[in-house]
Design a protein around this motif. Structure first.
Motif, PDB file in Angstrom:
ATOM      1  N   MET B   1      13.151  -0.216  -5.564  1.00 38.21           N
ATOM      2  CA  MET B   1      13.261   0.197  -4.156  1.00 38.21           C
ATOM      3  C   MET B   1      12.890   1.664  -4.015  1.00 38.21           C
ATOM      4  N   ARG B   2      13.394   2.460  -4.953  1.00 40.02           N
ATOM      5  CA  ARG B   2      13.112   3.886  -4.905  1.00 40.02           C
ATOM      6  C   ARG B   2      11.616   4.129  -5.117  1.00 40.02           C
ATOM      7  N   THR B   3      11.069   3.414  -6.093  1.00 35.32           N
ATOM      8  CA  THR B   3       9.628   3.549  -6.370  1.00 35.32           C
ATOM      9  C   THR B   3       8.827   3.159  -5.136  1.00 35.32           C
ATOM     10  N   ALA B   4       9.261   2.079  -4.489  1.00 33.25           N
ATOM     11  CA  ALA B   4       8.543   1.623  -3.300  1.00 33.25           C
ATOM     12  C   ALA B   4       8.535   2.715  -2.243  1.00 33.25           C
ATOM     13  N   THR B   5       9.689   3.386  -2.052  1.00 32.80           N
ATOM     14  CA  THR B   5       9.783   4.438  -1.034  1.00 32.80           C
ATOM     15  C   THR B   5       8.826   5.570  -1.335  1.00 32.80           C
ATOM     16  N   VAL B   6       8.885   6.056  -2.591  1.00 30.78           N
ATOM     17  CA  VAL B   6       8.058   7.210  -2.963  1.00 30.78           C
ATOM     18  C   VAL B   6       6.580   6.847  -2.883  1.00 30.78           C
ATOM     19  N   LYS B   7       6.240   5.652  -3.379  1.00 25.50           N
ATOM     20  CA  LYS B   7       4.844   5.221  -3.327  1.00 25.50           C
ATOM     21  C   LYS B   7       4.389   5.098  -1.880  1.00 25.50           C
ATOM     22  N   GLY B   8       5.303   4.597  -1.044  1.00 24.55           N
ATOM     23  CA  GLY B   8       4.979   4.454   0.376  1.00 24.55           C
ATOM     24  C   GLY B   8       4.656   5.802   0.993  1.00 24.55           C
ATOM     25  N   ARG B  12       1.062   7.383   2.562  1.00 20.42           N
ATOM     26  CA  ARG B  12       0.893   7.833   3.951  1.00 20.42           C
ATOM     27  C   ARG B  12       0.964   9.355   3.991  1.00 20.42           C
ATOM     28  N   LYS B  13       0.091   9.952   3.193  1.00 19.67           N
ATOM     29  CA  LYS B  13       0.142  11.410   3.026  1.00 19.67           C
ATOM     30  C   LYS B  13       0.066  12.150   4.351  1.00 19.67           C
ATOM     31  N   LEU B  14      -0.876  11.754   5.181  1.00 21.69           N
ATOM     32  CA  LEU B  14      -1.093  12.468   6.428  1.00 21.69           C
ATOM     33  C   LEU B  14       0.168  12.443   7.290  1.00 21.69           C
ATOM     34  N   ARG B  15       0.713  11.224   7.424  1.00 21.18           N
ATOM     35  CA  ARG B  15       1.905  11.099   8.252  1.00 21.18           C
ATOM     36  C   ARG B  15       3.077  11.872   7.669  1.00 21.18           C
ATOM     37  N   VAL B 323      16.548   6.720   4.268  1.00 18.38           N
ATOM     38  CA  VAL B 323      17.218   8.013   4.094  1.00 18.38           C
ATOM     39  C   VAL B 323      16.542   8.797   2.968  1.00 18.38           C
ATOM     40  N   LEU B 324      16.210   8.081   1.897  1.00 24.14           N
ATOM     41  CA  LEU B 324      15.533   8.746   0.784  1.00 24.14           C
ATOM     42  C   LEU B 324      14.209   9.350   1.259  1.00 24.14           C
ATOM     43  N   GLU B 325      13.533   8.597   2.105  1.00 20.25           N
ATOM     44  CA  GLU B 325      12.274   9.095   2.657  1.00 20.25           C
ATOM     45  C   GLU B 325      12.518  10.414   3.391  1.00 20.25           C
ATOM     46  N   ALA B 326      13.572  10.432   4.199  1.00 18.34           N
ATOM     47  CA  ALA B 326      13.901  11.652   4.949  1.00 18.34           C
ATOM     48  C   ALA B 326      14.215  12.797   3.990  1.00 18.34           C
ATOM     49  N   ILE B 327      14.978  12.489   2.930  1.00 21.27           N
ATOM     50  CA  ILE B 327      15.357  13.543   1.989  1.00 21.27           C
ATOM     51  C   ILE B 327      14.120  14.121   1.308  1.00 21.27           C
ATOM     52  N   VAL B 328      13.217  13.227   0.890  1.00 22.76           N
ATOM     53  CA  VAL B 328      12.002  13.711   0.219  1.00 22.76           C
ATOM     54  C   VAL B 328      11.189  14.583   1.171  1.00 22.76           C
ATOM     55  N   ILE B 329      11.041  14.110   2.421  1.00 18.00           N
ATOM     56  CA  ILE B 329      10.297  14.901   3.407  1.00 18.00           C
ATOM     57  C   ILE B 329      10.972  16.263   3.594  1.00 18.00           C
ATOM     58  N   GLY B 330      12.305  16.225   3.724  1.00 21.22           N
ATOM     59  CA  GLY B 330      13.051  17.464   3.922  1.00 21.22           C
ATOM     60  C   GLY B 330      12.872  18.429   2.765  1.00 21.22           C
ATOM     61  N   PHE B 742       3.465  19.839  16.923  1.00 16.92           N
ATOM     62  CA  PHE B 742       3.298  18.928  15.797  1.00 16.92           C
ATOM     63  C   PHE B 742       3.884  17.569  16.141  1.00 16.92           C
ATOM     64  N   GLY B 743       4.956  17.590  16.935  1.00 15.75           N
ATOM     65  CA  GLY B 743       5.561  16.335  17.371  1.00 15.75           C
ATOM     66  C   GLY B 743       4.578  15.518  18.188  1.00 15.75           C
ATOM     67  N   ILE B 744       3.881  16.206  19.108  1.00 15.85           N
ATOM     68  CA  ILE B 744       2.908  15.484  19.941  1.00 15.85           C
ATOM     69  C   ILE B 744       1.775  14.958  19.051  1.00 15.85           C
ATOM     70  N   VAL B 745       1.306  15.814  18.135  1.00 15.16           N
ATOM     71  CA  VAL B 745       0.231  15.400  17.224  1.00 15.16           C
ATOM     72  C   VAL B 745       0.660  14.133  16.471  1.00 15.16           C
ATOM     73  N   ASN B 746       1.877  14.205  15.938  1.00 12.48           N
ATOM     74  CA  ASN B 746       2.435  13.090  15.186  1.00 12.48           C
ATOM     75  C   ASN B 746       2.438  11.793  15.969  1.00 12.48           C
ATOM     76  N   THR B 747       3.010  11.872  17.180  1.00 10.48           N
ATOM     77  CA  THR B 747       3.112  10.676  18.006  1.00 10.48           C
ATOM     78  C   THR B 747       1.728  10.134  18.317  1.00 10.48           C
ATOM     79  N   LEU B 748       0.788  11.041  18.635  1.00 10.64           N
ATOM     80  CA  LEU B 748      -0.563  10.587  18.972  1.00 10.64           C
ATOM     81  C   LEU B 748      -1.216   9.913  17.771  1.00 10.64           C
ATOM     82  N   VAL B 749      -1.086  10.560  16.602  1.00  9.36           N
ATOM     83  CA  VAL B 749      -1.703   9.980  15.404  1.00  9.36           C
ATOM     84  C   VAL B 749      -1.144   8.579  15.164  1.00  9.36           C
ATOM     85  N   LEU B 750       0.181   8.472  15.279  1.00  9.57           N
ATOM     86  CA  LEU B 750       0.810   7.181  15.025  1.00  9.57           C
ATOM     87  C   LEU B 750       0.398   6.148  16.057  1.00  9.57           C
TER      88      LEU B 750
END
Lengths: 258, 854
Positions: B1-8, B12-15, B323-330, B742-750
């Motif tokens: 599961m952890r590997t899946a998160t990190v690989k994910g 999605r580098k840009l995002r 949550v792990l995704e958030a922590i890594v991003i943080g 950046f928030g607007i950019v993010n939403t638009l990209v998504l």
């Protein structure tokens, strides 16, 4: 096969609106290159419903994409209404699509936030043209959506959505309409309705249609059916019944198996 | 599961990068705040350490109290005879005694103009530059060229030297008390190990040169002492103490700071808090963006989560993965943010420099605490913001894997949701009102309750926003429809189709816009009040001040003006005294003051000002109330040199609340003032005359440290200073606006990503690339304008509350319409900028691939 070609003389012989000359399409390079089309030449006559059939991987979708200017051939040229589209840039192609081409997709592709009528008028609105109200009313009546004009796609059945898509493709009276598996996502009763609608637009308005399908029943409403196998045009039938189309398909598959 | 998160995440580098950016800036601001202020505090420390160099003892005149450097009045050290140096030198424990002159002298350039670029104190020092031990004892070290040896030579600090493009051999002027004297530059000096002494300037003269300039021949201000080897600093101090007269004292170098930097230190601490606050605002905005982005990606990955659940992942594991995704991003964001903080600290410095506030700098200080706080805050906030989307992900049923497409789950607000929304907003408004209107709160409680209240209000509005985003988008989108044609129309529909997403994206911008609006409205209201109050007090048509508007300047100016025919001039001079145990400013005014100034009298009248004599004082009502003084009552004030003034209260006045002229609580006659303070300096001369400005200015041309303003020009200059303060606030708040971009950019990209097939269809049925770009751009502008409108409403509301509370200080609510329109335009530009990347991406989509995209 030669018989088939000579038999292809259409009932109402007119001028060709789409002509392709020795088209090849190669994907990838070197060892792993795949030849999707290996030299296809054809002409689509005005006011005809032409269907393109073939087993999966035969190159029929690629052919349609190239004829419609969505993809470029590796070699060869395509002319629509006398314009060589293979040399056009993106903007010229877009303008060509606005004027000359209509599309119907397997997955309808309607905008969810627009009403049925707004979806139908979308191509005109993008081109900045005023809709011809009489024509629009007639069209909406013809596709049987007169009482569904204000409905959103999510409030319509699959068949109704495809009828919106058909009206959308006809609203600009395009030179040629390309339909990519238009019945692929519908049940058989609904499929028949949609096919009759397409047939009707040819008979009533002289609309030229190119339809890619793997459904023999669909091919049966066509004035002409072309068969593709392995990137080559292998058979060209005139108006045929679905059993004739099936037989032709079987021939092609057994030939391929040999 | 952890590997899946990190690989994910990697997939999605840009995002991931865009999401992380939302937090990077906030963390950078916090790291930058610490780095900047740590560095400045270190510089201030270095200044203190270096102030008397390696001296073991410092002999100086005895003063009654230590003067603060934030006093605008003249420095009033008590000088000692130069001969005392010989006496100290003769003490057996003393190896060397170096007499030194210290004072302040402004430098004038080749055109005779006072250097306005340095607003800090202009230090002037003189010592025996030919003696190597004296050079060693002095904290001023030669950097290039040579130290001055002749009385007409000077070495100046490198900052001023570079700024004015001087060269060795150039002649410049210096002015202290008399008129300008000319000096030849011999070189540049630095102070201790400090690169810059901030906005202060420094000039080193020969001992004789300094004595001439500062008007104290035969006198010095201090004697720096080096003890003999083996003699401790305290031994040498007690040995010297026994030989000194009562008017002199001996202290350690540390306790006898050359500069009292407590003012600077406390300013730096306020600055740190302010920068941290702006950092937290940016992080708060970033939290909205993290929340929104993760919400969208969770929705887009409905199928993926359904599949994970189907093959046996528990809810807890799904929660953990998001949550792990958030922590890594943080974590990524925090590390990048700390690095960016270094750059930002340079930028902050540049910002202050360009606003005329030059602060001392030394080597960059990077404390461990900076790293810990930055990472804790960055990761903490990201994780908190990720909790909501993570919980939503856990509610995805396994069957979602089998459904067609990824659908944003419909969020319906229940009664509880509405209750939370209303309660949050209500508590927010309540807290702000409490902070603003409650009596007897100290500044910290007011700010805290306003701050927390505003944050809650922002959350409340953000919670309501999805409900009003649709109609707002509909109204604002009309303009898009008008200007953007079919593409604009579709943009409007797109902005309306997912109000939750549009609202949360806009809410991030709302915060920044609300704060700048608040600052603009409050600033404009205060400025208007300030102008009115100056107008109420000043009844002259000219004001004379130092070129920068607040530094003390030559007393001779007032006399020169008073001598002109047809001129009524009244000067205000300022210094410090100790009264009732507190340090206090004191003003000395001319008898004519009543003709050019209008005081708001509680007892007495303008005539009182002419009758102060040798013991009369006018005090403010605040001061009178505090010390229970009435007309006829007496008070004692002591000057730094020890003179005691026994004053009788002759009048009580109540200055307007902002005290725009910054006048002192105690006002005495000019005669008494000049008798008490050795070298009086002026704050203002108010002049009434029909003489044209040029002629009046010419009459004081021998005092380059004085500037003549018409009253209107003076007010305008005061406004300018106010404006540059507002500009600093805008620049700091711009950071949170950038974050929301950046928030607007993010939403638009998504959403471009999500609508790939739809875009393919649009292109197929005749939409040009330009139209695609225009559509995305208009979506962006609509979102930005929703944020701007919400922000302005909240900002105006908050500032209306505050001005209401300030109405007792004569502050009225004043809407700066022009500025608000400018903010709207800025928002549109912001929307356009945010759309550049996503619009290009959308325009470049290959029609065929887009159509086949699932």
């Amino acid at each position: 096969m030669a018989d088939g070609l000579t038999n292809a003389a259409p009932a109402v012989s007119t001028r060709p609106v789409v002509s392709a000359m020795s088209i090849t399409r190669r994907y990838g390079e070197g060892e792993s290159a795949v030849d999707a089309l290996r030299g296809v030449a054809l002409e689509v006559m005005s006011g005809e419903l032409t269907s393109v059939m073939g087993p999966s991987g035969s190159g029929k979708s690629t052919l349609m994409h190239i004829l419609a200017g969505l993809d470029r051939p590796t070699q060869g040229t395509v002319e629509i209404a006398g314009n060589d589209i293979t040399q056009m840039n993106d903007n010229e192609l877009t303008l060509l699509r606005r004027e000359h081409i209509g599309f119907i997709f397997q997955f309808f592709n309607l905008l969810p936030m627009l009403s049925a009528e707004e979806n139908i008028l979308l191509p005109l609105s993008l081109a900045g043209e005023k809709p011809d109200t009489e024509w629009v009313d007639e069209l909406i009546g013809k596709v049987g959506l007169a009482d569904r004009r204000e409905h959103r796609p999510s409030e319509l059945s699959g068949g109704q959505q495809q009828r919106v898509a058909i009206a959308r493709s006809l609203v600009t009276r395009p030179t040629v309409l390309f339909a990519d598996e238009p019945t692929g996502n519908l049940d058989s009763t609904t499929s028949d309705e949609i096919l009759q609608l397409l047939r009707g637009s040819v008979d009533d308005y002289g609309q030229t249609i190119v339809m890619v399908t793997h459904d023999a029943g669909a091919a049966a409403v066509a004035d002409r059916t072309m068969f593709l196998a392995d990137g080559l045009l292998v058979k060209d039938l005139g108006r045929s019944s679905s059993s004739q189309v099936l037989a032709a398909m079987n021939d092609i598959q057994t030939a391929a198996a040999r | 599961m952890r590997t899946a998160t990190v690989k994910g995440l990697l997939g999605r580098k840009l995002r991931t990068g865009l999401t992380a950016l939302a937090i990077v800036l906030g963390v950078a601001m916090i790291a930058g705040a610490f780095i900047t202020t740590d560095t400045m505090l270190k510089a201030s420390d270095d200044l203190k350490q270096a102030s008397y160099g390696t001296a073991d003892a410092v002999v100086s005149g005895r003063t009654a109290f230590k003067l603060s450097d934030n006093n605008n009045g003249a420095s009033q050290r008590k000088s000692i005879p130069e001969s005392l140096a010989k006496q100290v030198q003769s003490v057996p424990q003393v190896a060397f005694a170096s007499p030194e002159v210290d004072g302040e002298a402004k430098l004038t350039d080749k055109n005779g103009k006072v250097d306005k670029s340095s607003s800090g104190p202009p230090f002037a020092v003189g010592f025996d530059t030919s003696n190597p031990t004296a050079r060693d004892l002095s904290p001023f070290k030669i950097r290039s060229g040579a130290l001055p040896t002749q009385p007409n030579q000077v070495a100046i600090d490198k900052g001023t030297f570079d700024r004015k493009h001087y060269r060795v051999g150039d002649t410049i002027g210096a002015i202290a008390n008399g008129s300008v004297q000319r000096f030849t530059i011999t070189g540049t000096v630095t102070f201790g190990g400090v690169n810059s002494i901030g906005s202060a300037s420094a000039a080193v003269f020969s001992l004789q040169g300094a004595q001439q300039l500062l008007g104290e021949p035969g006198k010095v201000d201090s004697i720096l002492v080096r003890s003999k080897p083996g003699v401790s600093a305290s031994e040498v101090r007690s040995a010297i103490a026994q030989t000194l007269p009562a008017t002199a004292q001996v202290q350690s170098a540390q306790s006898q700071d050359r500069f009292d930097l407590s003012g600077l230190d406390s300013f730096l601490k306020i600055l740190r808090t302010a920068l941290l606050v702006f950092g937290f605002i940016s992080l708060f905005v970033g939290a909205f963006i993290i929340f929104n982005t993760l919400s969208i990606t969770v929705a887009q990955r409905t199928k993926e989560f359904g599949l994970l659940r189907m093959i046996g992942a528990s809810r807890r594991q799904v929660l953990g993965s998001v949550v792990l995704e958030a922590i890594v991003i943080g974590l990524i964001a925090s590390i990048v943010g700390i690095a960016a903080g270094f750059g930002l600290s340079k930028l902050i410095n540049a910002l202050f420099t360009s606003s005329g506030i030059d602060l001392p700098t030394a080597g960059t200080v990077f404390a461990g605490r900076t790293v810990i706080v930055a990472i804790a805050v960055g990761v903490g906030i990201t994780t908190l913001a990720g909790l909501g989307p993570a919980l939503r992900a856990t509610r995805i049923a396994p069957v979602a894997a089998l459904r067609e497409g990824n659908v944003d789950p419909v969020r319906k607000r229940g009664k509880l949701g509405w209750a939370v929304t209303i309660l949050t907003s209500a508590i927010g408004i309540g807290l702000v009102s409490y902070g603003v209107f409650a009596n007897g709160l100290d500044a910290t409680s007011v700010l805290v309750s306003m701050g927390v209240g505003s944050l809650l209000l922002f959350v409340g509005v953000a919670l309501v926003a999805p409900q009003i985003a649709r109609p707002l988008a509909s109204v604002i989108g009309r303009a898009s429809e008008r200007f953007g044609g079919s593409a604009g129309r579709l943009a409007r529909d797109n902005a309306m189709r997912n109000p939750h997403r549009t609202a949360t994206t806009a809410a991030a911008l709302m915060i920044g816009i609300a704060l700048v609006t608040f600052v603009a409205v409050l600033g404009s209201s205060m400025r208007t009040a300030f102008d009115t109050q100056i107008g109420n007090t000043v009844k002259s048509n000219y004001v004379v001040t130092a070129p920068d508007g607040f530094a003390p300047f030559s007393a001779g100016t007032a006399d020169a003006l008073a001598k002109q025919p047809g001129v009524t001039a009244a000067s205000v001079r300022e210094d410090q005294v100790k009264a009732f145990g507190d340090k206090q400013s004191i003003d000395g005014i001319d008898a004519t003051a009543g003709q050019v100034l209008q005081f708001n009298w509680k007892s007495g009248s303008n005539a009182t000002l002419a009758q102060l004599g040798s013991d009369g004082a006018v005090i403010t009502k605040k001061f009178a109330d505090k010390h229970d003084l009435k007309v006829g009552g007496t008070l004692t004030a002591q000057s730094a040199s020890g003179d005691k003034l026994n004053l009788t209260v002759r009048g009580i006045q109540k200055p307007s609340e902002f005290n725009p002229l910054g006048l002192a609580d105690i006002t005495i006659s000019r005669q008494l003032f000049d008798k008490t303070f050795e070298q009086p300096k002026l704050r203002y001369v108010f002049v009434n005359t029909s003489m044209p400005e040029k002629q009046l200015a010419a009459s004081v041309s021998q005092f380059p440290d004085a500037k003549v303003w018409t009253l209107a020009a003076y007010k305008k200059d005061q406004d300018k200073q106010f404006t540059s303060f507002l500009n600093i606030l805008y620049a700091l708040l711009a950071l949170s606006v950038i974050v929301s971009l950046f928030g607007i950019v993010n939403t638009l990209v998504l959403s471009v990503f999500e609508r790939t097939r739809e875009l393919g269809m649009l292109r197929a049925v005749g939409m040009t690339r330009r139209q695609v770009r225009r559509m995305i751009r208009h979506e962006s502008i609509i979102t930005a304008l929703i944020g701007a409108v919400l922000g302005m409403v909240v900002g105006v509301f908050l500032s209306a509350l505050v001005t209401q509370a300030l109405s007792q200080y004569d502050v009225g609510f004043h809407l700066p319409i022009g500025t608000l329109i400018a903010f709207l335009i800025v928002s549109i530009v912001a929307g356009v900028l945010a759309a550049i990347g996503p619009a290009r991406r959308a325009g470049k989509l290959n029609v065929l691939q887009a159509l086949q995209y699932e």
